[in-house]
Write a protein that holds these residues in place. Structure first.
Motif, mmCIF file in Angstrom:
data_model
loop_
_atom_site.group_PDB
_atom_site.id
_atom_site.type_symbol
_atom_site.label_atom_id
_atom_site.label_comp_id
_atom_site.label_asym_id
_atom_site.label_seq_id
_atom_site.Cartn_x
_atom_site.Cartn_y
_atom_site.Cartn_z
ATOM 1 N N MET A 157 0.833 -1.216 0.000
ATOM 2 C CA MET A 157 0.000 0.000 0.000
ATOM 3 C C MET A 157 0.857 1.251 0.000
ATOM 4 S SD MET A 157 -2.576 1.514 2.810
ATOM 5 C CE MET A 157 -2.292 3.277 2.717
ATOM 6 N N GLY A 158 0.451 2.217 -0.757
ATOM 7 C CA GLY A 158 1.185 3.464 -0.772
ATOM 8 C C GLY A 158 2.482 3.371 -1.582
ATOM 9 N N GLU A 159 2.667 2.309 -2.311
ATOM 10 C CA GLU A 159 3.864 2.188 -3.143
ATOM 11 C C GLU A 159 3.433 2.222 -4.610
ATOM 12 O OE1 GLU A 159 6.062 1.262 0.422
ATOM 13 O OE2 GLU A 159 6.595 2.116 -1.509
ATOM 14 N N THR A 160 4.260 2.765 -5.463
ATOM 15 C CA THR A 160 3.913 2.768 -6.872
ATOM 16 C C THR A 160 4.222 1.405 -7.455
ATOM 17 O OG1 THR A 160 6.085 3.454 -7.637
ATOM 18 C CG2 THR A 160 4.536 5.207 -7.067
ATOM 19 N N GLY A 161 3.550 1.084 -8.557
ATOM 20 C CA GLY A 161 3.710 -0.220 -9.167
ATOM 21 C C GLY A 161 5.135 -0.477 -9.631
ATOM 22 N N LYS A 162 5.797 0.599 -10.071
ATOM 23 C CA LYS A 162 7.135 0.450 -10.652
ATOM 24 C C LYS A 162 8.212 0.084 -9.634
ATOM 25 C CE LYS A 162 8.649 3.753 -13.323
ATOM 26 N NZ LYS A 162 8.749 5.165 -13.727
ATOM 27 N N MET A 163 7.905 0.370 -8.355
ATOM 28 C CA MET A 163 8.959 0.259 -7.358
ATOM 29 C C MET A 163 9.070 -1.172 -6.843
ATOM 30 S SD MET A 163 9.164 3.147 -4.584
ATOM 31 C CE MET A 163 9.103 2.577 -2.919
ATOM 32 N N MET A 164 10.288 -1.660 -6.744
ATOM 33 C CA MET A 164 10.504 -2.958 -6.121
ATOM 34 C C MET A 164 10.354 -2.742 -4.628
ATOM 35 S SD MET A 164 11.159 -5.319 -8.272
ATOM 36 C CE MET A 164 12.002 -6.579 -7.277
ATOM 37 N N VAL A 165 9.390 -3.399 -4.027
ATOM 38 C CA VAL A 165 9.159 -3.176 -2.600
ATOM 39 C C VAL A 165 9.788 -4.302 -1.793
ATOM 40 C CG1 VAL A 165 7.453 -2.771 -0.833
ATOM 41 C CG2 VAL A 165 6.989 -2.074 -3.169
ATOM 42 N N ARG A 166 10.717 -3.905 -0.941
ATOM 43 C CA ARG A 166 11.306 -4.893 -0.029
ATOM 44 C C ARG A 166 10.902 -4.515 1.378
ATOM 45 N NH1 ARG A 166 17.294 -4.115 -1.379
ATOM 46 N NH2 ARG A 166 16.467 -2.068 -1.865
ATOM 47 N N ARG A 167 9.814 -5.015 1.846
ATOM 48 C CA ARG A 167 9.355 -4.678 3.190
ATOM 49 C C ARG A 167 10.031 -5.598 4.191
ATOM 50 N NH1 ARG A 167 5.749 -0.261 3.194
ATOM 51 N NH2 ARG A 167 5.870 -0.669 5.414
ATOM 52 N N PRO A 168 10.458 -5.040 5.313
ATOM 53 C CA PRO A 168 11.109 -5.853 6.344
ATOM 54 C C PRO A 168 10.144 -6.936 6.835
ATOM 55 C CG PRO A 168 11.155 -3.503 6.901
ATOM 56 C CD PRO A 168 10.313 -3.638 5.700
ATOM 57 N N ARG A 169 10.717 -8.096 7.190
ATOM 58 C CA ARG A 169 9.851 -9.184 7.625
ATOM 59 C C ARG A 169 9.716 -9.254 9.146
ATOM 60 N NH1 ARG A 169 12.108 -13.804 3.734
ATOM 61 N NH2 ARG A 169 13.694 -12.196 3.505
ATOM 62 N N THR A 170 10.487 -8.431 9.866
ATOM 63 C CA THR A 170 10.415 -8.465 11.333
ATOM 64 C C THR A 170 10.036 -7.081 11.862
ATOM 65 O OG1 THR A 170 12.706 -7.780 11.643
ATOM 66 C CG2 THR A 170 12.294 -10.154 11.386
ATOM 67 N N ALA A 171 9.544 -7.078 13.116
ATOM 68 C CA ALA A 171 9.174 -5.802 13.758
ATOM 69 C C ALA A 171 10.412 -4.919 13.894
ATOM 70 C CB ALA A 171 8.559 -6.064 15.130
ATOM 71 N N ARG A 172 11.552 -5.540 14.210
ATOM 72 C CA ARG A 172 12.777 -4.772 14.348
ATOM 73 C C ARG A 172 13.176 -4.151 13.008
ATOM 74 N NH1 ARG A 172 18.576 -6.948 15.316
ATOM 75 N NH2 ARG A 172 19.665 -4.937 15.510
ATOM 76 N N GLY A 173 13.043 -4.947 11.955
ATOM 77 C CA GLY A 173 13.330 -4.442 10.610
ATOM 78 C C GLY A 173 12.401 -3.284 10.261
ATOM 79 N N GLU A 174 11.142 -3.428 10.627
ATOM 80 C CA GLU A 174 10.165 -2.367 10.361
ATOM 81 C C GLU A 174 10.569 -1.089 11.095
ATOM 82 O OE1 GLU A 174 7.776 -0.577 8.409
ATOM 83 O OE2 GLU A 174 7.348 -2.687 8.047
ATOM 84 N N ARG A 175 11.044 -1.236 12.331
ATOM 85 C CA ARG A 175 11.474 -0.059 13.105
ATOM 86 C C ARG A 175 12.679 0.622 12.461
ATOM 87 N NH1 ARG A 175 10.423 -3.181 17.624
ATOM 88 N NH2 ARG A 175 12.632 -3.678 17.937
ATOM 89 N N THR A 176 13.628 -0.187 11.988
ATOM 90 C CA THR A 176 14.818 0.391 11.341
ATOM 91 C C THR A 176 14.421 1.135 10.071
ATOM 92 O OG1 THR A 176 16.128 -1.446 12.177
ATOM 93 C CG2 THR A 176 17.119 -0.121 10.435
ATOM 94 N N ARG A 177 13.535 0.525 9.294
ATOM 95 C CA ARG A 177 13.060 1.185 8.069
ATOM 96 C C ARG A 177 12.378 2.507 8.423
ATOM 97 N NH1 ARG A 177 8.725 1.500 4.511
ATOM 98 N NH2 ARG A 177 9.320 1.442 2.304
ATOM 99 N N ARG A 178 11.561 2.486 9.467
ATOM 100 C CA ARG A 178 10.863 3.687 9.934
ATOM 101 C C ARG A 178 11.874 4.774 10.345
ATOM 102 N NH1 ARG A 178 6.731 5.553 8.583
ATOM 103 N NH2 ARG A 178 8.019 7.378 8.486
ATOM 104 N N THR A 179 12.899 4.362 11.109
ATOM 105 C CA THR A 179 13.944 5.301 11.546
ATOM 106 C C THR A 179 14.650 5.923 10.344
ATOM 107 O OG1 THR A 179 14.276 3.949 13.530
ATOM 108 C CG2 THR A 179 16.026 5.513 12.988
#
Lengths: 204, 204
Positions: free
Chosen positions: A1-23
């Motif tokens: 969600m909120g990503e354009t179709g063209k972009m390769m989305v690599r979303r973190p698979r862990t809560a810690r990864g999500e926090r780092t991405r957020r930071t």
């Protein structure tokens, strides 16, 4: 969600990864918001984030990619902040008042929003247009539903959604970014009176 | 007129000089509109204008100065195109319909307008803010006068002027720059119905 179709989305698979991405995204907002796209650097972002350079590349491929992700993220943040305020109001019409008040408050707390979104016009047109298209689409959907419930005029069109979004964007620029002297609720109340009743002479 | 206080204004004293300055500004609109501020060059401008490099320096000191002059010039062109359409209408309210139609048509014929004004946010904040402040000031003055004549709502405020200008800017972007499929008069008529009567359910 909120990503354009063209972009390769690599979303973190862990809560810690999500926090780092957020930071990293929050650091990128400061870096791009302060220095602009040209002046910003990946090392500047990781320095602000307090993360290793290697972490950056776990989540983003390049300065371009994190900039695109940031525009999408800020766009989602705006909708995620304003949307619930509109929905919490007793009806869609008064929701507009709550939404605009919340938007001006959001802009004051996120002064970098305009600089980043506006620079996207030059750095990445797809992100720039995507932000406004998604914002207008959301408006059009909820206004159309409200029209079916009889809460707003029945002839709601895409033109109306663009007009209202433009109104809000300019009020956010003037009363959120350029000055913070006026109370957001006062500004929103004046704009809402115009939006609700129109520019024509008011009877009574 | 149309120049900021900070700028040293060297206006040509002859009609021929005025024409050369005009030619340079039109060439600058193409150069900045096509290549952006960074990519644009004085030699690119004089090449497009078909004038000698020396002529440029008769009228402008630098790339920065002609950019500032161009933003002021385009700003004045917009007001000079829309203002008379608004004034020619039977009353200020219907003038808004004529003005918005003319604005969308103007944008379609001057696709470079948004790119140049929007880039001013990054290249020269004073020009950027000056453009919108002058536009809003003009709106506020004419709407206040119209309110005194009873042609529009009596409580006209600066907030209302910003709201209407924002509406028009976004409609120009969407229906003037991004696409030209919709007839300007149709877009303007839909926006005008909202602006005149408001978003509330319409009776009758």
């Amino acid at each position: 969600m909120g990503e354009t179709g063209k972009m390769m989305v690599r979303r973190p698979r862990t809560a810690r990864g999500e926090r780092t991405r957020r930071t990293l995204l929050d650091a990128a907002a400061l870096e791009f918001g302060t220095l602009g796209f040209q002046g910003a650097s990946i090392s500047g972002i990781t320095r602000r984030a307090g993360t290793a350079l290697g972490s950056f590349y776990t989540y983003f491929e390049s300065k371009d990619e994190i900039f695109r992700a940031l525009v999408n993220d800020m766009s989602a943040q705006v909708r995620g902040t304003i949307g619930p305020k509109i929905l919490a109001a007793p009806d869609r019409l008064t929701g507009e008042l709550a939404g605009l008040t919340a938007f001006i408050e959001f802009v004051r707390e996120h002064q970098e929003l305009y600089r980043i979104v506006d620079e996207a016009e030059f750095v990445d047109q797809d992100s720039y247009r995507g932000h406004y298209r998604r914002t207008v689409d959301g408006y059009l959907t909820s206004l159309t539903e409200a029209a079916e419930r009889g809460e707003v005029r029945s002839d709601i069109s895409e033109v109306h959604a663009w007009a209202i979004v433009g109104m809000n964007v300019f009020l956010g620029l003037r009363y959120g970014v350029w000055s913070d002297e006026e109370a957001p609720a006062d500004v929103a109340a004046q704009a809402f009176a115009l939006l609700r009743d129109g520019l024509k002479p008011q009877s009574g």
